[in-house]
Design a protein around this motif. Sequence first.
Motif, PDB file in Angstrom:
ATOM      1  N   ALA A  91       0.843  -1.197   0.000  1.00 41.86           N
ATOM      2  CA  ALA A  91       0.000   0.000   0.000  1.00 41.86           C
ATOM      3  C   ALA A  91       0.881   1.252   0.000  1.00 41.86           C
ATOM      4  N   PRO A  92       0.426   2.336  -0.651  1.00 40.44           N
ATOM      5  CA  PRO A  92       1.211   3.572  -0.681  1.00 40.44           C
ATOM      6  C   PRO A  92       1.401   4.158   0.723  1.00 40.44           C
ATOM      7  N   GLN A  93       2.376   5.027   0.854  1.00 44.72           N
ATOM      8  CA  GLN A  93       2.683   5.675   2.136  1.00 44.72           C
ATOM      9  C   GLN A  93       1.440   6.312   2.754  1.00 44.72           C
ATOM     10  N   GLY A  94       1.223   6.016   4.028  1.00 45.76           N
ATOM     11  CA  GLY A  94       0.105   6.624   4.745  1.00 45.76           C
ATOM     12  C   GLY A  94      -1.248   6.104   4.315  1.00 45.76           C
ATOM     13  N   CYS A  95      -1.273   4.985   3.604  1.00 43.32           N
ATOM     14  CA  CYS A  95      -2.545   4.485   3.053  1.00 43.32           C
ATOM     15  C   CYS A  95      -2.890   3.099   3.578  1.00 43.32           C
ATOM     16  N   LEU A  96      -2.717   2.902   4.872  1.00 40.63           N
ATOM     17  CA  LEU A  96      -3.116   1.613   5.448  1.00 40.63           C
ATOM     18  C   LEU A  96      -4.566   1.672   5.909  1.00 40.63           C
ATOM     19  N   GLY A  97      -5.258   2.745   5.561  1.00 37.90           N
ATOM     20  CA  GLY A  97      -6.650   2.914   5.954  1.00 37.90           C
ATOM     21  C   GLY A  97      -7.603   1.943   5.292  1.00 37.90           C
ATOM     22  N   GLY A  98      -7.121   1.173   4.322  1.00 33.02           N
ATOM     23  CA  GLY A  98      -7.982   0.215   3.656  1.00 33.02           C
ATOM     24  C   GLY A  98      -8.030  -1.132   4.346  1.00 33.02           C
ATOM     25  N   PHE A  99      -7.380  -1.247   5.519  1.00 34.13           N
ATOM     26  CA  PHE A  99      -7.308  -2.531   6.200  1.00 34.13           C
ATOM     27  C   PHE A  99      -8.010  -2.450   7.552  1.00 34.13           C
ATOM     28  N   ILE A 100      -8.861  -3.437   7.817  1.00 30.88           N
ATOM     29  CA  ILE A 100      -9.646  -3.463   9.053  1.00 30.88           C
ATOM     30  C   ILE A 100      -9.544  -4.848   9.665  1.00 30.88           C
ATOM     31  N   PRO A 101      -9.322  -5.014  10.958  1.00 26.57           N
ATOM     32  CA  PRO A 101      -9.059  -3.907  11.880  1.00 26.57           C
ATOM     33  C   PRO A 101      -7.627  -3.387  11.743  1.00 26.57           C
ATOM     34  N   ARG A 102      -7.421  -2.202  12.274  1.00 31.77           N
ATOM     35  CA  ARG A 102      -6.069  -1.649  12.360  1.00 31.77           C
ATOM     36  C   ARG A 102      -5.992  -0.802  13.618  1.00 31.77           C
ATOM     37  N   LEU A 103      -4.804  -0.741  14.164  1.00 32.19           N
ATOM     38  CA  LEU A 103      -4.573   0.043  15.374  1.00 32.19           C
ATOM     39  C   LEU A 103      -3.886   1.341  14.978  1.00 32.19           C
ATOM     40  N   CYS A 104      -4.460   2.458  15.370  1.00 29.28           N
ATOM     41  CA  CYS A 104      -3.900   3.763  15.014  1.00 29.28           C
ATOM     42  C   CYS A 104      -3.433   4.483  16.262  1.00 29.28           C
ATOM     43  N   LYS A 105      -2.224   4.991  16.176  1.00 30.73           N
ATOM     44  CA  LYS A 105      -1.670   5.810  17.250  1.00 30.73           C
ATOM     45  C   LYS A 105      -1.233   7.110  16.585  1.00 30.73           C
ATOM     46  N   ASP A 106      -2.029   8.123  16.752  1.00 25.32           N
ATOM     47  CA  ASP A 106      -1.806   9.360  16.004  1.00 25.32           C
ATOM     48  C   ASP A 106      -1.442  10.497  16.943  1.00 25.32           C
ATOM     49  N   TRP A 107      -0.621  11.366  16.422  1.00 24.51           N
ATOM     50  CA  TRP A 107      -0.286  12.590  17.135  1.00 24.51           C
ATOM     51  C   TRP A 107      -0.557  13.743  16.173  1.00 24.51           C
ATOM     52  N   PRO A 108      -1.830  14.186  16.100  1.00 21.51           N
ATOM     53  CA  PRO A 108      -2.140  15.272  15.153  1.00 21.51           C
ATOM     54  C   PRO A 108      -1.478  16.571  15.588  1.00 21.51           C
ATOM     55  N   LYS A 109      -1.371  17.484  14.667  1.00 16.09           N
ATOM     56  CA  LYS A 109      -0.798  18.792  14.972  1.00 16.09           C
ATOM     57  C   LYS A 109      -1.565  19.451  16.118  1.00 16.09           C
ATOM     58  N   GLY A 110      -0.835  19.942  17.103  1.00 13.18           N
ATOM     59  CA  GLY A 110      -1.462  20.660  18.202  1.00 13.18           C
ATOM     60  C   GLY A 110      -1.997  19.762  19.311  1.00 13.18           C
ATOM     61  N   ALA A 111      -1.913  18.434  19.148  1.00 10.17           N
ATOM     62  CA  ALA A 111      -2.432  17.546  20.186  1.00 10.17           C
ATOM     63  C   ALA A 111      -1.481  17.518  21.374  1.00 10.17           C
ATOM     64  N   ALA A 112      -2.023  17.263  22.565  1.00  6.06           N
ATOM     65  CA  ALA A 112      -1.200  17.207  23.768  1.00  6.06           C
ATOM     66  C   ALA A 112      -0.623  15.804  23.972  1.00  6.06           C
ATOM     67  N   ARG A 113      -1.277  14.798  23.394  1.00  2.50           N
ATOM     68  CA  ARG A 113      -0.808  13.431  23.577  1.00  2.50           C
ATOM     69  C   ARG A 113      -1.292  12.571  22.420  1.00  2.50           C
ATOM     70  N   HIS A 114      -0.781  11.323  22.396  1.00  3.90           N
ATOM     71  CA  HIS A 114      -1.213  10.388  21.363  1.00  3.90           C
ATOM     72  C   HIS A 114      -2.688  10.028  21.505  1.00  3.90           C
ATOM     73  N   LEU A 115      -3.319   9.777  20.374  1.00  2.00           N
ATOM     74  CA  LEU A 115      -4.662   9.217  20.361  1.00  2.00           C
ATOM     75  C   LEU A 115      -4.505   7.777  19.875  1.00  2.00           C
ATOM     76  N   VAL A 116      -4.873   6.828  20.729  1.00  4.14           N
ATOM     77  CA  VAL A 116      -4.713   5.415  20.393  1.00  4.14           C
ATOM     78  C   VAL A 116      -6.079   4.769  20.267  1.00  4.14           C
ATOM     79  N   ARG A 117      -6.321   4.098  19.157  1.00  2.00           N
ATOM     80  CA  ARG A 117      -7.619   3.429  19.008  1.00  2.00           C
ATOM     81  C   ARG A 117      -7.527   2.328  17.956  1.00  2.00           C
ATOM     82  N   TRP A 118      -8.362   1.311  18.129  1.00  8.21           N
ATOM     83  CA  TRP A 118      -8.560   0.293  17.105  1.00  8.21           C
ATOM     84  C   TRP A 118      -9.663   0.763  16.170  1.00  8.21           C
ATOM     85  N   VAL A 119      -9.441   0.687  14.902  1.00  6.88           N
ATOM     86  CA  VAL A 119     -10.499   0.929  13.920  1.00  6.88           C
ATOM     87  C   VAL A 119     -11.011  -0.438  13.496  1.00  6.88           C
ATOM     88  N   THR A 120     -12.273  -0.705  13.782  1.00  4.50           N
ATOM     89  CA  THR A 120     -12.830  -2.036  13.499  1.00  4.50           C
ATOM     90  C   THR A 120     -14.078  -1.920  12.620  1.00  4.50           C
TER      91      THR A 120
END
Length: 120
Positions: A91-120
């Motif tokens: 899959a292309p860079q940053g394009c693992l969104g087509g796979f379920i389930p997947r575990l995402c640990k994101d640090w968006p711009k301006g966030a104080a901490r990681h957001l961790v969640r399973w996408v199911t």
Amino acid sequence: MPLMLKPPTQCALWTDPEATLANPLKQHFALHATFVEESHWWRYLLECRECGQRYVYEFHEEVDWADGDDPQYVTLVPVETQAEIDAVSAAPQGCLGGFIPRLCKDWPKGAARHLVRWVT
Ligand SMILES: [Zn+2]
């Protein structure tokens, strides 16, 4: 259509992703293969040291030219077969969104901490 993979319900990561990802990656996973290793993009095949579950792991970072507050994204996709590993690793860079389930640990711009969640 998303590709549906088998949820890794036996893995500690499934029930407690925050606690597991708080540890250094090396402590929880063995590195099996390196698909990509660039300055802002890594993709590996990891194996859980506890249960043997394999994951395609991706880290990527977007360069924030304005503020230097680079958003960071980590995705773990549970895989079992070589066909699944091939599909996810291709899959292309940053394009693992087509796979379920997947575990995402994101640090968006301006966030104080990681957001961790399973996408199911
Ligand atoms: Zn595990």
